[in-house]
Design a protein around this motif. Structure first.
Motif, PDB file in Angstrom:
ATOM      1  N   LEU A   1       0.824  -1.211   0.000  1.00  0.00           N
ATOM      2  CA  LEU A   1       0.000   0.000   0.000  1.00  0.00           C
ATOM      3  C   LEU A   1       0.856   1.258   0.000  1.00  0.00           C
ATOM      4  CD1 LEU A   1      -2.808  -1.024   2.549  1.00  0.00           C
ATOM      5  CD2 LEU A   1      -3.007  -0.869   0.060  1.00  0.00           C
ATOM      6  N   VAL A   2       1.906   1.264   0.805  1.00  0.00           N
ATOM      7  CA  VAL A   2       2.767   2.447   0.859  1.00  0.00           C
ATOM      8  C   VAL A   2       3.492   2.649  -0.475  1.00  0.00           C
ATOM      9  CG1 VAL A   2       4.743   3.517   1.998  1.00  0.00           C
ATOM     10  CG2 VAL A   2       3.018   2.328   3.363  1.00  0.00           C
ATOM     11  N   THR A   3       3.971   1.562  -1.047  1.00  0.00           N
ATOM     12  CA  THR A   3       4.680   1.672  -2.329  1.00  0.00           C
ATOM     13  C   THR A   3       3.754   2.163  -3.432  1.00  0.00           C
ATOM     14  OG1 THR A   3       6.213  -0.082  -1.679  1.00  0.00           O
ATOM     15  CG2 THR A   3       6.058   0.408  -4.026  1.00  0.00           C
ATOM     16  N   MET A   4       2.521   1.669  -3.468  1.00  0.00           N
ATOM     17  CA  MET A   4       1.575   2.134  -4.483  1.00  0.00           C
ATOM     18  C   MET A   4       1.228   3.614  -4.297  1.00  0.00           C
ATOM     19  SD  MET A   4       1.125  -0.263  -6.666  1.00  0.00           S
ATOM     20  CE  MET A   4       2.914  -0.438  -6.393  1.00  0.00           C
ATOM     21  N   LYS A   5       1.080   4.037  -3.062  1.00  0.00           N
ATOM     22  CA  LYS A   5       0.832   5.464  -2.804  1.00  0.00           C
ATOM     23  C   LYS A   5       2.009   6.298  -3.285  1.00  0.00           C
ATOM     24  CE  LYS A   5      -1.133   9.084  -0.714  1.00  0.00           C
ATOM     25  NZ  LYS A   5      -2.451   9.644  -1.051  1.00  0.00           N
TER      26      LYS A   5
ATOM     27  N   GLN B   1      -2.487  -1.094  18.355  1.00  0.00           N
ATOM     28  CA  GLN B   1      -3.100  -2.030  17.421  1.00  0.00           C
ATOM     29  C   GLN B   1      -2.051  -2.553  16.445  1.00  0.00           C
ATOM     30  OE1 GLN B   1      -6.596  -3.070  17.123  1.00  0.00           O
ATOM     31  NE2 GLN B   1      -6.384  -2.392  19.251  1.00  0.00           N
ATOM     32  N   SER B   2      -2.141  -3.835  16.116  1.00  0.00           N
ATOM     33  CA  SER B   2      -1.118  -4.439  15.257  1.00  0.00           C
ATOM     34  C   SER B   2      -1.040  -3.748  13.903  1.00  0.00           C
ATOM     35  CB  SER B   2      -1.389  -5.933  15.080  1.00  0.00           C
ATOM     36  OG  SER B   2      -2.658  -6.168  14.486  1.00  0.00           O
ATOM     37  N   ASP B   3      -2.169  -3.255  13.395  1.00  0.00           N
ATOM     38  CA  ASP B   3      -2.154  -2.604  12.084  1.00  0.00           C
ATOM     39  C   ASP B   3      -1.469  -1.237  12.113  1.00  0.00           C
ATOM     40  OD1 ASP B   3      -3.430  -4.804  11.173  1.00  0.00           O
ATOM     41  OD2 ASP B   3      -5.305  -3.837  10.650  1.00  0.00           O
ATOM     42  N   ASP B   4      -1.201  -0.717  13.307  1.00  0.00           N
ATOM     43  CA  ASP B   4      -0.420   0.510  13.415  1.00  0.00           C
ATOM     44  C   ASP B   4       1.016   0.323  12.934  1.00  0.00           C
ATOM     45  OD1 ASP B   4      -2.110   2.487  14.253  1.00  0.00           O
ATOM     46  OD2 ASP B   4      -1.767   2.179  16.391  1.00  0.00           O
ATOM     47  N   ILE B   5       1.392  -0.906  12.656  1.00  0.00           N
ATOM     48  CA  ILE B   5       2.757  -1.153  12.181  1.00  0.00           C
ATOM     49  C   ILE B   5       3.010  -0.412  10.865  1.00  0.00           C
ATOM     50  CG2 ILE B   5       2.329  -3.251  10.808  1.00  0.00           C
ATOM     51  CD1 ILE B   5       5.198  -2.743  13.363  1.00  0.00           C
ATOM     52  N   ILE B   6       1.967  -0.080  10.125  1.00  0.00           N
ATOM     53  CA  ILE B   6       2.143   0.661   8.867  1.00  0.00           C
ATOM     54  C   ILE B   6       2.666   2.071   9.132  1.00  0.00           C
ATOM     55  CG2 ILE B   6      -0.184   1.659   8.699  1.00  0.00           C
ATOM     56  CD1 ILE B   6      -0.069   0.942   5.664  1.00  0.00           C
ATOM     57  N   ARG B   7       2.506   2.575  10.349  1.00  0.00           N
ATOM     58  CA  ARG B   7       2.981   3.926  10.655  1.00  0.00           C
ATOM     59  C   ARG B   7       4.493   4.045  10.491  1.00  0.00           C
ATOM     60  NH1 ARG B   7       0.627   5.162  16.456  1.00  0.00           N
ATOM     61  NH2 ARG B   7       1.979   6.991  16.240  1.00  0.00           N
ATOM     62  N   ARG B   8       5.235   2.968  10.679  1.00  0.00           N
ATOM     63  CA  ARG B   8       6.688   3.022  10.471  1.00  0.00           C
ATOM     64  C   ARG B   8       7.003   3.483   9.052  1.00  0.00           C
ATOM     65  NH1 ARG B   8       9.024  -1.321  10.046  1.00  0.00           N
ATOM     66  NH2 ARG B   8      11.053  -0.980  11.014  1.00  0.00           N
ATOM     67  N   LEU B   9       6.255   2.941   8.072  1.00  0.00           N
ATOM     68  CA  LEU B   9       6.482   3.309   6.676  1.00  0.00           C
ATOM     69  C   LEU B   9       5.875   4.671   6.357  1.00  0.00           C
ATOM     70  CD1 LEU B   9       5.858  -0.159   4.994  1.00  0.00           C
ATOM     71  CD2 LEU B   9       8.042   1.034   5.223  1.00  0.00           C
ATOM     72  N   GLU B  10       4.753   5.009   6.984  1.00  0.00           N
ATOM     73  CA  GLU B  10       4.192   6.346   6.790  1.00  0.00           C
ATOM     74  C   GLU B  10       5.177   7.418   7.272  1.00  0.00           C
ATOM     75  OE1 GLU B  10      -0.630   6.114   7.046  1.00  0.00           O
ATOM     76  OE2 GLU B  10       0.460   5.765   8.928  1.00  0.00           O
TER      77      GLU B  10
ATOM     78  N   ALA C   1       8.419   7.085   7.581  1.00  0.00           N
ATOM     79  CA  ALA C   1       9.638   7.063   6.775  1.00  0.00           C
ATOM     80  C   ALA C   1       9.458   7.767   5.441  1.00  0.00           C
ATOM     81  CB  ALA C   1      10.086   5.624   6.546  1.00  0.00           C
ATOM     82  N   THR C   2       8.211   7.766   4.920  1.00  0.00           N
ATOM     83  CA  THR C   2       7.963   8.347   3.596  1.00  0.00           C
ATOM     84  C   THR C   2       7.230   9.679   3.655  1.00  0.00           C
ATOM     85  OG1 THR C   2       5.852   7.153   3.417  1.00  0.00           O
ATOM     86  CG2 THR C   2       7.830   6.057   2.537  1.00  0.00           C
ATOM     87  N   GLY C   3       6.635  10.002   4.797  1.00  0.00           N
ATOM     88  CA  GLY C   3       5.819  11.208   4.891  1.00  0.00           C
ATOM     89  C   GLY C   3       4.465  11.077   4.233  1.00  0.00           C
ATOM     90  N   LEU C   4       4.045   9.853   3.956  1.00  0.00           N
ATOM     91  CA  LEU C   4       2.774   9.614   3.282  1.00  0.00           C
ATOM     92  C   LEU C   4       1.694   9.209   4.280  1.00  0.00           C
ATOM     93  CD1 LEU C   4       4.104   7.527   0.255  1.00  0.00           C
ATOM     94  CD2 LEU C   4       3.443   9.947   0.245  1.00  0.00           C
ATOM     95  N   SER C   5       0.455   9.524   3.951  1.00  0.00           N
ATOM     96  CA  SER C   5      -0.688   9.086   4.732  1.00  0.00           C
ATOM     97  C   SER C   5      -1.426   8.003   3.946  1.00  0.00           C
ATOM     98  CB  SER C   5      -1.638  10.256   5.012  1.00  0.00           C
ATOM     99  OG  SER C   5      -2.815   9.809   5.637  1.00  0.00           O
ATOM    100  N   ILE C   6      -1.496   6.796   4.517  1.00  0.00           N
ATOM    101  CA  ILE C   6      -2.094   5.670   3.790  1.00  0.00           C
ATOM    102  C   ILE C   6      -3.541   5.518   4.237  1.00  0.00           C
ATOM    103  CG2 ILE C   6      -1.821   3.245   3.140  1.00  0.00           C
ATOM    104  CD1 ILE C   6       0.474   5.167   2.309  1.00  0.00           C
ATOM    105  N   THR C   7      -4.382   6.416   3.743  1.00  0.00           N
ATOM    106  CA  THR C   7      -5.817   6.370   4.017  1.00  0.00           C
ATOM    107  C   THR C   7      -6.574   6.672   2.729  1.00  0.00           C
ATOM    108  OG1 THR C   7      -5.852   8.705   4.660  1.00  0.00           O
ATOM    109  CG2 THR C   7      -5.585   7.089   6.430  1.00  0.00           C
TER     110      THR C   7
END
Length: 322
Positions: free
Chosen positions: A185-189, A273-282, A284-290
């Motif tokens: 998801l982060v890479t596609m964004k 929450q386990s899904d907060d693990i995506i915040r590490r990549l957010e 690192a990239t400055g992106l919001s994955i929503t």
């Protein structure tokens, strides 16, 4: 059969709710008085101690956050175990510990089953979750009507402890899938793709999975509320790593996953929450994955139906798969 249920947390409370909703004679216990009171308000009996519950009930189910918690409860219950009693461990736990505790139950004339669940809290709430059961066949057939109330698909996995080994494996795979979905998801964004379109592209393709079709939705909503915390992920993938080490398997992906979640816990807390693990990549990239249009909470839209035994190829079912 009078049933006792100990552990009314995110998963246990929903499983106990299925028993109550389907008219079973149920007693509950939890250290959290608010949770106990909630079941009492629904007309459920509340046991003051696990020992009382084992005295009063034919089958006692535990659904607790750690092997240590299960051991502590069993220490209290064990003097009340005797012939005709069944202990059913629905926690995700260490197979060696379930074998040790179950062995003490069996030595006193009782029966022991490890029967962890898989499929998420939303399916636990509707009785549509899957259940693994490790025990002798006679005990399995005795408890199968109960398991098919708690879940939709029930798999007899073999001897006591086998269900826990398989459950840890499935949680390892789900975690690996979660991490790969986050990276996708982060890479596609970053590549300029629309995230709602990205979700659909994954969903209708060979890249889809149970994790994507569920957890990606609450990730994209921004709630990240999957009712499963980082410390529980660490427990489960750590148990899987221990199984591999005992078997002499030199895993490569598993240690990286452990490092990622160790870092996530250090950044966001063990109870994030386990899904907060995506915040590490957010971060690192400055992106919001929503993206708009995705739910904050998962709801199982399958109707509740009677469960059945699932059998591997070549094995006949006791209940029969439709």
């Amino acid at each position: 059969m009078r049933i006792g249920f100990i552990g009314l947390g995110n998963v246990g409370g929903k499983l106990a709710g299925s028993l109550l909703r389907n008219g079973h004679d149920l007693q509950v216990h939890d250290l959290n008085l608010e949770l106990r009171d909630g079941f009492a308000a629904r007309g459920c009996n509340v046991s003051s101690t696990p020992a009382q519950m084992m005295r009063d009930c034919e089958a006692v189910i535990t659904c607790l956050p750690s092997p240590a918690a299960s051991a502590a409860v069993m220490e209290v219950m064990l003097p009340e175990v005797g012939p005709g009693k069944i202990w059913m461990e629905m926690s995700t736990t260490d197979a060696t510990e379930i074998t040790r505790l179950g062995g003490m139950v069996i030595a006193r004339g009782g029966a022991a089953v490890d029967c962890p669940v898989s499929g998420g809290c939303h399916r636990a709430a509707t009785g549509n979750i899957s259940i693994f059961a490790g025990c002798d066949r006679a005990t399995f057939e005795r408890i199968l009507p109960l398991l098919t109330t708690l879940g939709r698909r029930v798999l007899h996995t073999g001897d006591l402890g086998s269900a826990s080994v398989l459950k840890v494996m499935t949680n390892y795979l789900a975690t690996a899938n979660l991490l790969s979905v986050c990276e996708a998801l982060v890479t596609m964004k970053a590549a300029g793709m629309d995230l709602a379109t990205t979700y659909e592209a994954i969903r209708i393709s060979s890249g889809t999975s149970f994790v994507h079709e569920t957890e990606s939705q609450v990730i994209l909503n921004g709630s990240r509320d999957i009712n499963f915390t980082m410390d529980l992920v660490m427990k489960d993938i750590g148990l899987f790593q221990s199984i591999a080490e005992r078997a002499g398997v030199p895993l490569e992906v598993s240690p990286m996953m452990i490092d990622i979640f160790r870092d996530g816990m250090a950044r966001y807390g063990a109870r994030a929450q386990s899904d907060d693990i995506i915040r590490r990549l957010e971060e690192a990239t400055g992106l919001s994955i929503t993206a708009p249009g995705f739910p904050a909470d998962l709801v199982d839209d399958e109707p509740e139906e009677p469960g059945y035994e699932v059998c591997p190829p070549g094995r006949a079912a006791a209940a029969g798969e439709p």
